[in-house]
Design an enzyme around this catalytic site. Structure first.
Site, PDB file in Angstrom:
ATOM      1  N   ASP A 291      -0.985  11.698  45.393  1.00 32.68           N
ATOM      2  CA  ASP A 291      -0.354  11.328  46.661  1.00 32.68           C
ATOM      3  C   ASP A 291      -1.408  10.545  47.464  1.00 32.68           C
ATOM      4  O   ASP A 291      -2.582  10.501  47.110  1.00 32.68           O
ATOM      5  CB  ASP A 291       0.156  12.561  47.417  1.00 32.68           C
ATOM      6  CG  ASP A 291       1.225  12.162  48.447  1.00 32.68           C
ATOM      7  OD1 ASP A 291       1.298  10.970  48.793  1.00 32.68           O
ATOM      8  OD2 ASP A 291       1.987  13.028  48.896  1.00 32.68           O
TER       9      ASP A 291
HETATM   10  C1  BGC Z   1       3.772  11.036  51.015  1.00 30.45           C
HETATM   11  C2  BGC Z   1       4.416  10.617  49.719  1.00 30.45           C
HETATM   12  C3  BGC Z   1       4.576   9.121  49.674  1.00 30.45           C
HETATM   13  C4  BGC Z   1       3.233   8.468  49.884  1.00 30.45           C
HETATM   14  C5  BGC Z   1       3.283   6.968  49.789  1.00 30.45           C
HETATM   15  C6  BGC Z   1       2.544  10.213  51.362  1.00 30.45           C
HETATM   16  O1  BGC Z   1       2.172  10.406  52.674  1.00 30.45           O
HETATM   17  O2  BGC Z   1       3.433  12.399  50.949  1.00 30.45           O
HETATM   18  O3  BGC Z   1       5.646  11.263  49.584  1.00 30.45           O
HETATM   19  O4  BGC Z   1       5.158   8.748  48.477  1.00 30.45           O
HETATM   20  O5  BGC Z   1       2.749   8.829  51.151  1.00 30.45           O
HETATM   21  O6  BGC Z   1       3.934   6.418  50.870  1.00 30.45           O
END
Ligand code: BGC
Length: 770
Positions: A291
């Site tokens: 993530d």
């Molecule tokens: C989130 C993810 C997301 C990623 C990219 C993160 O803050 O937890 O779900 O896919 O950002 O945007």
């Protein structure tokens, strides 16, 4: 003319023509290469180029981006890049891609990733709403459109589906998933992967998926986003992991690791999850992306000593690609030179990333055709699909004395007061992820009602109080998103907003009150301790109801809210969740009866937040609720949900009878067929959602009181009856036993129930034998 001058000129011109032809050929070669073989590419790549493939770079400048190989675009120019994210704009995508394909030594195209969670331009209902439809075919269809639009704009990789089981409505990200149940969650996961990826991964109108957040993110302590999850292994296997397994079985190409500590080991450094479960047990061959910033965050967790340790721990746990933190870029080259990581390990991690790019056809077609985008986005077909998705996702929670549907002829109903801080909202209907892509126009609920009412009914609007978080969201005012707090009100403005609404209700025949949460209130980093109707909305609702006018409450929100008072005093309650671009039209269709609601809750609806976590598939305990005393009940409120999992009303009614089992007893490994008759007992056509629950009475572990193991949504004309068939085989009857420490199907006695929600009464039973 054959002078030396001419010959020189001729030679020079031919050289120029040759150069032009050569340059054109080279450009053609670099901008549309033939698909190479991933192993061949690897053989030609330097270590730095491989590490660049293991990195996902932010598409806009981030102040604390770490990298010893330079800033993102320099990295792309010198070494290429695995992926770039957060670039919703095709022009920018092409610009970055040209740098990679034309300027980098290996000409390897970039894979562009974005959160296309429930739409790119046409925004569909948020995932919790889609799950409320209990209609996997519809869900597959809308994600097919999301993929088509995203791919047309140059996005080839979506960070979806989000399949985290959520049993605690305080957690702000409940809205992004399919709710509390592993069986429904698995069905939605499969449908979404099929929709995004299709049968042939890499088709030009599909995107590759990243099932997330692996795993256990929804069990955050206290419902606080990012907080630790403590989940015993049996719950991981039986509850939290099944939707991931289903997504991977459906072909999900990549997995995103989660942020939080799982049993004290951060998911992004958790070798049990990323290697033992994913690679060993499930034989996953795709790649894992962390993530955002999660590799670097291993330091913040107190798990990694420093950046070097973080890169090492994430990489050796099984994270192929570092999302946005630059930690791999900074430290992995050194780790190989110091012999802590081998080149074989690096190659094994890079390989599936190159293979994904090959499969997606990026080498042949790295660029987006910007001239074609418009014609893919604004199609009436997409808008119509979005509208139907709203109709099918809405859950009717209460409808006393048939207040709904409203009569649109103007014969009885002459005026409607549309009241509330979400009634004229547009962006807030899109939910967090719908606001960061390239959303097209959105129809507010006020507009949907006004257009439907036409000239027959007078519609007037009053906003009521402003919705604001006490502690602001990090996403508020971000240039890339449209999520905003509503303007602040003084005490006087607040009072006046209530008075205005009450006076409007007083002079109208009906009040449609639209309350809930702006999108900043139910998203990432949006957990809450109380579930009440915030910012004076409860006061507004009670004041409007006190006028004595019939009230329809429409909820726009990302999780169940405390509507205990409304559930007794407001005659009609409609749950719309975040319904997306066509929200206003779809809801108006339901309110006026052009669509008959058939959505059912994918979560148990608590009376208040003190009951959380709350889920229907809990164990029976030594003192179950049906005992007279010494029960596990609260003494101040009922411990049952306000509305059970699977619940939803319709403008018609259904009966379930005549449950039959193919046999009263079967051997372990055999299948039992269950059939049931569903009858539409009302006077109009509608959709029933038949749900099959099982319970194993004894065994090597205590088993949940009920578990969903089958469902079907069917349309029935008034008075029509249909016999539905379900199958219970080893897939449905197995569980991971904490005593046997493996998957088992046990020779025991089983109960089954079939009906319209998780409290279904129609009962049968069977026995499994050795
Ligand atoms: C989130 C993810 C997301 C990623 C990219 C993160 O803050 O937890 O779900 O896919 O950002 O945007």
């Amino acid at each position: 003319m054959d002078s030396p001058t001419f010959r020189r000129l001729h030679r020079s011109l031919s050289r120029q023509v040759a150069l032009v032809i050569f340059a054109a050929c080279a450009a053609t070669f670099t901008s549309a290469q033939k698909a190479p073989n991933a192993q061949d590419l690897l053989k030609q790549m330097t270590l730095e180029e491989k590490v660049a493939q293991l990195s996902q770079l932010p598409g806009f400048p981030l102040p604390d981006f770490e990298s010893s190989l330079g800033m993102p675009q320099d990295v792309v120019r010198k070494y290429g890049a695995g992926s770039v994210l957060w670039l919703p704009d095709a022009k920018e995508i092409n610009r970055w891609q040209h740098i990679a394909v034309d300027e980098s030594r290996m000409h390897i195209p970039i894979l562009f990733g974005l959160d296309v969670i429930h739409g790119y331009h046409t925004i569909f209902p948020a995932p919790l709403a889609l799950a409320s439809s209990w209609d996997p075919a519809m869900v597959e269809g809308v994600q097919t459109i999301a993929a088509r639009e995203a791919r047309a704009a140059g996005i080839q990789w979506t960070f979806a589906p989000m399949v985290d089981i959520a049993r605690d409505a305080r957690w702000g990200r409940m809205i992004e998933g399919a709710g509390e149940d592993p069986y429904l969650g698995a069905a939605m996961a499969r449908a979404q992967v099929r929709g995004f990826q299709g049968d042939k991964p890499g088709a030009p109108d599909r995107v590759i998926t990243s099932v997330k957040h692996f795993a256990g993110y929804g069990a955050a302590d206290g419902g606080r986003d990012y907080d630790s999850s403590y989940i015993p292994e049996e719950l991981m296997w039986n509850v939290y992991l099944p939707p991931f397994k289903a997504a991977l079985d459906a072909g999900a190409g990549t997995v995103m690791s989660a942020y939080m500590d799982l049993n004290d080991v951060p998911a992004t450094g958790n070798r049990w999850l990323l290697h033992d479960v994913l690679r060993e047990s499930w034989n996953f061959k795709g790649f894992v992306v962390s993530d955002a910033f999660a590799v670097h965050s291993l330091i913040t967790h107190g798990y990694a000593r420093d950046g070097q340790d973080a890169a090492y721990k994430a990489f050796t746990a099984g994270v192929n690609m570092d999302m946005a933190s630059g930690t791999y870029l900074k430290y992995l080259v050194e780790a190989v030179r110091d012999k802590r990581v081998s080149m074989q390990q690096i190659d094994a991690a890079v390989l599936p990333i190159l293979e994904a790019k090959i499969q997606l056809g990026l080498f042949e077609h790295p660029f987006v055709d910007e001239s074609k985008i418009e014609q893919v986005m604004n199609t009436p077909e997409h808008a119509q699909k979005a509208r139907v998705a709203v109709q099918r996702s809405v859950v009717l929670l209460r409808n006393e004395k048939g207040l709904l549907p409203l009569d649109k002829s103007g014969a009885q109903l002459k005026s409607i007061a549309v009241i509330g801080p979400l009634a004229d909202a547009e962006n807030d209907l899109l939910s967090m992820w719908g606001s960061i892509t390239k959303p097209g126009p959105t129809v507010s609920i006020l507009r949907g009602i006004t257009e439907k009412a036409g000239s027959a009914i007078h519609v007037e609007f009053s906003h009521g109080p402003s919705l604001r978080r006490v502690f602001p969201s990090p996403f508020d005012n971000l240039p890339m998103s449209s999520m905003r707090q509503q303007p602040e009100q003084t005490r006087e403005q607040f009072r006046k907003s209530i008075d205005d609404a009450v006076s409007l209700a007083g002079r109208s025949d009906v009040a449609v009150v639209v309350l809930g949460e702006i999108d900043l209130m139910s998203a990432e980093s949006a957990s809450r301790a109380s579930l009440g109707l915030s910012n004076g909305q409860q006061e507004l609702l009670e004041a409007v109801a006190a006028t004595g006018k019939p009230v329809v409450l429409v909820l726009v929100n990302g999780r169940p809210l405390d509507i205990s008072w409304a559930s007794e005093h407001v005659p009609a309650i409609v749950e719309a969740w975040y319904p997306g671009s066509q929200g206003g039209n779809g809801i108006a269709d339901v309110l006026f009866g052009d669509a008959n609601p058939g959505g059912h809750l994918p979560v148990s609806w608590p009376r208040n937040s003190g009951q959380l976590p709350l889920y229907y598939n809990h164990n029976r305990t030594q003192n179950p609720e049906d005992r007279a005393d010494f029960t596990s009940r609260y003494w101040d409120i009922a411990s049952t949900p306000l509305y059970p999992f699977g619940y939803g009303l319709s403008y018609t009614t259904f009966s379930f009878d005549n449950v039959k089992l193919s046999q009263a007893s079967a051997r372990v490994g055999e299948r039992i067929e269950v059939s049931v008759d569903v009858t539409n007992t009302g006077s109009r056509a509608g959709d029933a959602v038949a749900q099959l629950y099982i319970h194993q009475r004894a065994g090597s572990a205590s088993r949940p009181v009920r578990q969903l193991k089958g469902f079907q949504r069917v349309n029935l004309a008034a008075g029509a009856k249909q016999t539905l068939h379900f199958a219970l085989g080893p897939e449905e009857l197995q569980f991971w036993s904490p005593t046997a420490r493996k998957w088992v199907v046990e020779p025991e006695q089983f109960d089954i129930w079939v009906g319209g929600d998780s409290t279904a009464k129609l009962h049968g039973e069977f026995r499994l034998t050795e």
